[in-house]
Design a protein around this motif. Sequence first.
Motif, PDB file in Angstrom:
ATOM      1  N   TRP A 180      -3.559   4.346  11.706  1.00 20.66           N
ATOM      2  CA  TRP A 180      -2.105   4.250  11.542  1.00 20.66           C
ATOM      3  C   TRP A 180      -1.564   5.428  10.737  1.00 20.66           C
ATOM      4  CZ3 TRP A 180       0.664   2.210   6.981  1.00 20.66           C
ATOM      5  CH2 TRP A 180       2.038   2.059   7.202  1.00 20.66           C
ATOM      6  N   ILE A 181      -2.205   5.719   9.610  1.00 15.93           N
ATOM      7  CA  ILE A 181      -1.756   6.834   8.770  1.00 15.93           C
ATOM      8  C   ILE A 181      -1.960   8.155   9.507  1.00 15.93           C
ATOM      9  CG2 ILE A 181      -2.195   8.091   6.617  1.00 15.93           C
ATOM     10  CD1 ILE A 181      -2.898   5.294   5.385  1.00 15.93           C
ATOM     11  N   GLY A 182      -3.062   8.276  10.241  1.00 15.48           N
ATOM     12  CA  GLY A 182      -3.317   9.486  11.022  1.00 15.48           C
ATOM     13  C   GLY A 182      -2.245   9.746  12.058  1.00 15.48           C
ATOM     14  N   GLU A 183      -1.747   8.691  12.690  1.00 15.49           N
ATOM     15  CA  GLU A 183      -0.673   8.841  13.675  1.00 15.49           C
ATOM     16  C   GLU A 183       0.621   9.320  13.019  1.00 15.49           C
ATOM     17  OE1 GLU A 183      -0.548   5.043  15.653  1.00 15.49           O
ATOM     18  OE2 GLU A 183      -2.434   5.427  16.711  1.00 15.49           O
ATOM     19  N   ILE A 184       0.910   8.815  11.826  1.00 17.99           N
ATOM     20  CA  ILE A 184       2.089   9.275  11.086  1.00 17.99           C
ATOM     21  C   ILE A 184       1.912  10.746  10.719  1.00 17.99           C
ATOM     22  CG2 ILE A 184       3.406   9.002   8.937  1.00 17.99           C
ATOM     23  CD1 ILE A 184       2.728   5.967   9.102  1.00 17.99           C
ATOM     24  N   ALA A 185       0.707  11.118  10.282  1.00 22.26           N
ATOM     25  CA  ALA A 185       0.423  12.498   9.885  1.00 22.26           C
ATOM     26  C   ALA A 185       0.544  13.455  11.073  1.00 22.26           C
ATOM     27  CB  ALA A 185      -0.963  12.589   9.259  1.00 22.26           C
ATOM     28  N   LYS A 186       0.077  13.046  12.254  1.00 23.87           N
ATOM     29  CA  LYS A 186       0.172  13.899  13.452  1.00 23.87           C
ATOM     30  C   LYS A 186       1.616  14.261  13.771  1.00 23.87           C
ATOM     31  CE  LYS A 186      -3.888  12.180  15.854  1.00 23.87           C
ATOM     32  NZ  LYS A 186      -4.342  11.349  16.975  1.00 23.87           N
ATOM     33  N   LYS A 187       2.533  13.376  13.434  1.00 23.55           N
ATOM     34  CA  LYS A 187       3.964  13.614  13.683  1.00 23.55           C
ATOM     35  C   LYS A 187       4.596  14.448  12.579  1.00 23.55           C
ATOM     36  CE  LYS A 187       4.401   9.222  16.103  1.00 23.55           C
ATOM     37  NZ  LYS A 187       4.930   7.860  16.027  1.00 23.55           N
ATOM     38  N   GLY A 188       3.791  14.822  11.559  1.00 27.08           N
ATOM     39  CA  GLY A 188       4.309  15.611  10.441  1.00 27.08           C
ATOM     40  C   GLY A 188       5.171  14.796   9.495  1.00 27.08           C
ATOM     41  N   LYS A 189       4.966  13.484   9.453  1.00 26.53           N
ATOM     42  CA  LYS A 189       5.829  12.610   8.651  1.00 26.53           C
ATOM     43  C   LYS A 189       5.117  11.996   7.446  1.00 26.53           C
ATOM     44  CE  LYS A 189       9.126  12.196  12.106  1.00 26.53           C
ATOM     45  NZ  LYS A 189      10.491  11.841  12.187  1.00 26.53           N
ATOM     46  N   PHE A 190       3.835  12.288   7.271  1.00 26.25           N
ATOM     47  CA  PHE A 190       3.066  11.748   6.148  1.00 26.25           C
ATOM     48  C   PHE A 190       3.180  12.696   4.962  1.00 26.25           C
ATOM     49  CE2 PHE A 190      -1.032  11.542   3.827  1.00 26.25           C
ATOM     50  CZ  PHE A 190      -0.974  10.225   3.403  1.00 26.25           C
ATOM     51  N   VAL A 191       3.556  12.158   3.800  1.00 27.21           N
ATOM     52  CA  VAL A 191       3.661  12.952   2.579  1.00 27.21           C
ATOM     53  C   VAL A 191       2.463  12.676   1.672  1.00 27.21           C
ATOM     54  CG1 VAL A 191       5.056  13.447   0.535  1.00 27.21           C
ATOM     55  CG2 VAL A 191       6.175  12.999   2.734  1.00 27.21           C
ATOM     56  N   GLY A 192       2.101  11.411   1.490  1.00 28.16           N
ATOM     57  CA  GLY A 192       0.983  11.049   0.633  1.00 28.16           C
ATOM     58  C   GLY A 192       0.927   9.556   0.435  1.00 28.16           C
ATOM     59  N   GLY A 193      -0.091   9.105  -0.286  1.00 26.03           N
ATOM     60  CA  GLY A 193      -0.212   7.688  -0.574  1.00 26.03           C
ATOM     61  C   GLY A 193      -1.544   7.380  -1.203  1.00 26.03           C
ATOM     62  N   GLU A 194      -1.607   6.234  -1.834  1.00 33.12           N
ATOM     63  CA  GLU A 194      -2.824   5.809  -2.521  1.00 33.12           C
ATOM     64  C   GLU A 194      -2.872   4.291  -2.603  1.00 33.12           C
ATOM     65  OE1 GLU A 194      -5.294   7.735  -3.542  1.00 33.12           O
ATOM     66  OE2 GLU A 194      -4.240   9.623  -3.189  1.00 33.12           O
ATOM     67  N   ARG A 195      -4.067   3.772  -2.773  1.00 30.08           N
ATOM     68  CA  ARG A 195      -4.268   2.367  -3.098  1.00 30.08           C
ATOM     69  C   ARG A 195      -4.187   2.239  -4.615  1.00 30.08           C
ATOM     70  NH1 ARG A 195      -9.449  -1.287  -1.391  1.00 30.08           N
ATOM     71  NH2 ARG A 195      -8.435  -3.264  -1.838  1.00 30.08           N
ATOM     72  N   LEU A 196      -3.699   1.127  -5.112  1.00 33.10           N
ATOM     73  CA  LEU A 196      -3.553   0.912  -6.554  1.00 33.10           C
ATOM     74  C   LEU A 196      -4.433  -0.241  -7.020  1.00 33.10           C
ATOM     75  CD1 LEU A 196       0.342   1.115  -6.712  1.00 33.10           C
ATOM     76  CD2 LEU A 196      -1.288   2.918  -7.287  1.00 33.10           C
ATOM     77  N   ARG A 197      -4.931  -0.128  -8.225  1.00 29.97           N
ATOM     78  CA  ARG A 197      -5.693  -1.224  -8.828  1.00 29.97           C
ATOM     79  C   ARG A 197      -4.714  -2.291  -9.316  1.00 29.97           C
ATOM     80  NH1 ARG A 197     -10.989  -0.401  -8.802  1.00 29.97           N
ATOM     81  NH2 ARG A 197     -11.727   1.736  -8.822  1.00 29.97           N
ATOM     82  N   SER A 198      -5.218  -3.518  -9.484  1.00 33.60           N
ATOM     83  CA  SER A 198      -4.334  -4.633  -9.830  1.00 33.60           C
ATOM     84  C   SER A 198      -4.010  -4.733 -11.310  1.00 33.60           C
ATOM     85  CB  SER A 198      -4.936  -5.953  -9.351  1.00 33.60           C
ATOM     86  OG  SER A 198      -6.173  -6.178  -9.988  1.00 33.60           O
ATOM     87  N   HIS A 199      -4.753  -4.048 -12.177  1.00 38.58           N
ATOM     88  CA  HIS A 199      -4.486  -4.131 -13.610  1.00 38.58           C
ATOM     89  C   HIS A 199      -3.773  -2.877 -14.093  1.00 38.58           C
ATOM     90  CE1 HIS A 199      -7.315  -7.395 -13.324  1.00 38.58           C
ATOM     91  NE2 HIS A 199      -6.981  -7.760 -14.537  1.00 38.58           N
ATOM     92  N   GLY A 200      -2.933  -3.052 -15.101  1.00 40.16           N
ATOM     93  CA  GLY A 200      -2.218  -1.925 -15.677  1.00 40.16           C
ATOM     94  C   GLY A 200      -1.484  -2.352 -16.930  1.00 40.16           C
ATOM     95  N   SER A 201      -0.605  -1.511 -17.375  1.00 43.27           N
ATOM     96  CA  SER A 201       0.149  -1.767 -18.601  1.00 43.27           C
ATOM     97  C   SER A 201       1.638  -1.651 -18.327  1.00 43.27           C
ATOM     98  CB  SER A 201      -0.227  -0.746 -19.682  1.00 43.27           C
ATOM     99  OG  SER A 201      -1.608  -0.818 -19.958  1.00 43.27           O
ATOM    100  N   THR A 202       2.411  -2.475 -19.023  1.00 40.20           N
ATOM    101  CA  THR A 202       3.855  -2.448 -18.923  1.00 40.20           C
ATOM    102  C   THR A 202       4.440  -2.300 -20.325  1.00 40.20           C
ATOM    103  OG1 THR A 202       3.781  -3.945 -17.026  1.00 40.20           O
ATOM    104  CG2 THR A 202       5.904  -3.695 -18.133  1.00 40.20           C
TER     105      THR A 202
END
Length: 115
Positions: A33-55
């Motif tokens: 899915w991401i590869g198809e977006i990238a082929k169209k020149g529309k992918f900028v970036g992205g990442e998976r996030l961990r569930s723990h953090g600080s607020t």
Amino acid sequence: MKEFMFLFRGGDDIWNTKSPEEQQEHMQHWQKWIGEIAKKGKFVGGERLRSHGSTWIDGGAKIIDRPFTEGKELVGGYLRVKADSVEEAKEMAKGCPGLQWDCSGVEVREIWPEG
């Protein structure tokens, strides 16, 4: 062209019940899915996030270290994409592999333009 953020919510509860083979197959759908977006020149970036953090709250006087929310509300990752309109961005988001699971969703938000 505008930029949009796809925020992926939920799915961790189901992910943890899948076999390694099922997880690998699911990740291949994401890559396609991401590869198809990238082929169209529309992918900028992205990442998976961990569930723990600080607020930081109360003007920075307090910090809360925790998982952020219930699993179904947890932002598990994001993509930045380019699109001419929010309608185009929403159409791209419809292909998200995470939508195969009832407990996950994609939030589409326009990124505030610079300047």
